[in-house]
Design an enzyme around this catalytic site. Structure first.
Site, mmCIF file in Angstrom:
data_model
loop_
_atom_site.group_PDB
_atom_site.id
_atom_site.type_symbol
_atom_site.label_atom_id
_atom_site.label_comp_id
_atom_site.label_asym_id
_atom_site.label_seq_id
_atom_site.Cartn_x
_atom_site.Cartn_y
_atom_site.Cartn_z
ATOM 1 N N ASP A 90 0.730 -1.474 -0.077
ATOM 2 C CA ASP A 90 0.053 0.307 0.022
ATOM 3 C C ASP A 90 0.954 1.343 0.206
ATOM 4 O O ASP A 90 2.323 1.286 0.584
ATOM 5 C CB ASP A 90 -0.890 -0.422 1.131
ATOM 6 N N GLU A 134 -0.465 -1.302 5.429
ATOM 7 C CA GLU A 134 0.424 -1.309 6.520
ATOM 8 C C GLU A 134 0.733 0.653 7.042
ATOM 9 O O GLU A 134 1.123 -0.041 7.697
ATOM 10 C CB GLU A 134 2.696 -1.877 5.631
#
Ligand code: ZN
Length: 429
Positions: free
Chosen positions: A107, A172
């Site tokens: 991400d 994350e």
């Protein structure tokens, strides 16, 4: 490091030989804008890369209900329709070697105003030895380094003797729930490496992190009466933010009590990340919401941080007790911190590999950010080494990663794999 010099040389030469391909791979990954809720195509790309290497592939959607039951889970505040994790597993012929997790997050955070980038954020560009693009350093270069380090080991004729899991996780940047889902799925190992961009250092500690939203009420009225009637919710929210800044200063003043941060100039960072308020220019605003990211010392419980934050907000709110109390909601990171206790076998192996690859002693640092090392380290009890390249502008404009730095950390990780997992190099060319 138990590797002989000749084998170490073959492995680092293999990193050099494929480095152009590694850059191309990283660029391809940057081209896939794996913003939140749009991660799936980049995860498919990773799955394909695992398939090409004949790794076992496990791609699954995060199970929110299962996740919620774990004490390490952070609140899920947005849809997980695209929240797929992908793990590629290498299985050794024997399990004589130690096992390893090579983890990275897919991400990336939003780009900010694209017109302020010299080149568009999702069109990777190499200039002066730097790879520019959103996620280039944080942390697609790291995801690529994990795989290409393994390729170099194999190209040098080594078949690792320990199991290796390549994890590409989501979430994350907002919760840590992607790494947690890997743990819940049963993935564990004798050590983990996470090549977050930490400037070729080893992360000794990282902060705990909270995201919270405070919805502040005002007393709406006609703007023409604003000095005699009504109470402006935006102004009240701003006052609360100022009180939170004072709390941040107070926590920073306490840094002497926290060994990993005692010498840090500003370890605790509060960020007013979002603000929304008002509905009509000629009405005194009835509502304002602020969203804040707050760091916590790793020795603190999350509860302690929340109690002090809530007390600070309540103190300001009490000045206007006739209005509804601010509603506080935790909508993301809900994590304690992480400390890597010095001297583990994994750390010693990384030090040796770094020295062999970079010709320097590995230095440690304490980060003001959070990483998935906490999830793997605290809840999975896996010694987790955060070690990665030099990146400038993460979460900002014109993010870039230094390519020579990427080359060096890839060599380190490759040497680590061969040393840690052990390897049969009888088939060496
Ligand atoms: Zn990162």
């Amino acid at each position: 490091m138990k590797l002989n010099a000749d084998l170490a040389q073959r492995i680092t030469a293999a990193v050099d030989a494929q480095f152009d391909a590694q850059i191309e791979f990283t660029k391809a990954l940057v081209r896939l804008p794996s913003l939140r809720e749009r991660e799936a195509s980049a995860q498919d790309f990773m799955a394909e890369a695992f398939r090409e290497r004949s790794l076992e592939i496990d791609r699954w959607k995060i199970d929110v209900e299962e996740l919620k039951r774990h004490p390490g889970a952070s609140p899920v505040a947005s849809p997980y329709a695209e929240a797929f994790n992908v793990v590629g597993t290498y299985r050794a012929d024997s399990n004589e070697g130690r096992s390893l997790i090579l983890n990275g997050h897919i991400d990336v955070v939003p780009t900010g105003p694209e017109e302020r980038w010299r080149t568009p954020p999702f069109q990777p560009s190499v200039r002066e030895g730097r790879l520019y693009g959103r996620g280039a350093g944080d942390m697609k270069a790291g995801l690529a380094a994990n795989l290409f380090a393994y390729d170099a080991v194999r190209a040098a004729g080594v078949r690792p003797k320990g199991r290796i899991h390549f994890q590409s996780v989501v979430e994350e940047e907002c919760t840590g729930n992607g790494a947690l889902a890997c743990l819940l799925r049963g993935y564990t190992a004798d050590a983990a490496i996470i090549p977050e961009p930490v400037d070729e250092h080893l992360l000794r500690a990282n902060m705990g992190l909270l995201w919270f939203k405070a919805s502040v009420a005002g007393d709406p009225a006609h703007a023409s009466g604003a000095y005699s009637a009504g109470l402006n919710a935006i102004k009240r929210a701003w006052k609360i933010w100022q009180r939170l800044e004072a709390l941040e200063a107070q926590w920073n003043a306490d840094r002497g009590a926290h060994p990993h941060y005692a010498d840090h100039p500003h370890p605790i960072r509060f960020n007013l990340g979002k603000i929304k308020g008002g509905e009509w220019v000629s009405s005194v605003p009835a509502e304002c919401t602020i969203e804040v990211r707050a760091g916590l010392y790793p020795e603190w419980t999350i509860e302690r941080g929340k109690a002090e934050i809530e007390a600070a907000i309540a103190e300001v709110a009490a000045e206007d007790a006739h209005l509804p109390a601010p509603a506080i909601c935790y909508h993301g990171f809900h994590n304690g911190g992480y400390v890597l206790e010095p001297g583990s076998p994994a750390e010693l192996a990384l030090q040796a590999a770094h020295e062999a690859a970079c010709g320097e002693t590995l230095q440690a640092l304490a980060s003001t950010a959070s990483t998935d090392a906490r999830i793997l380290g605290v809840f999975g009890k896996i010694p987790s080494l955060v070690y990665g390249p030099t990146c400038v502008g993460a979460h900002g404009i014109d993010e870039y990663v230094e390519l020579e730095s990427v080359r060096r950390i890839t060599k380190t990780i490759a040497l680590f794999i061969a040393d840690w997992c052990g390897g049969d190099s009888s088939g060496a060319s």
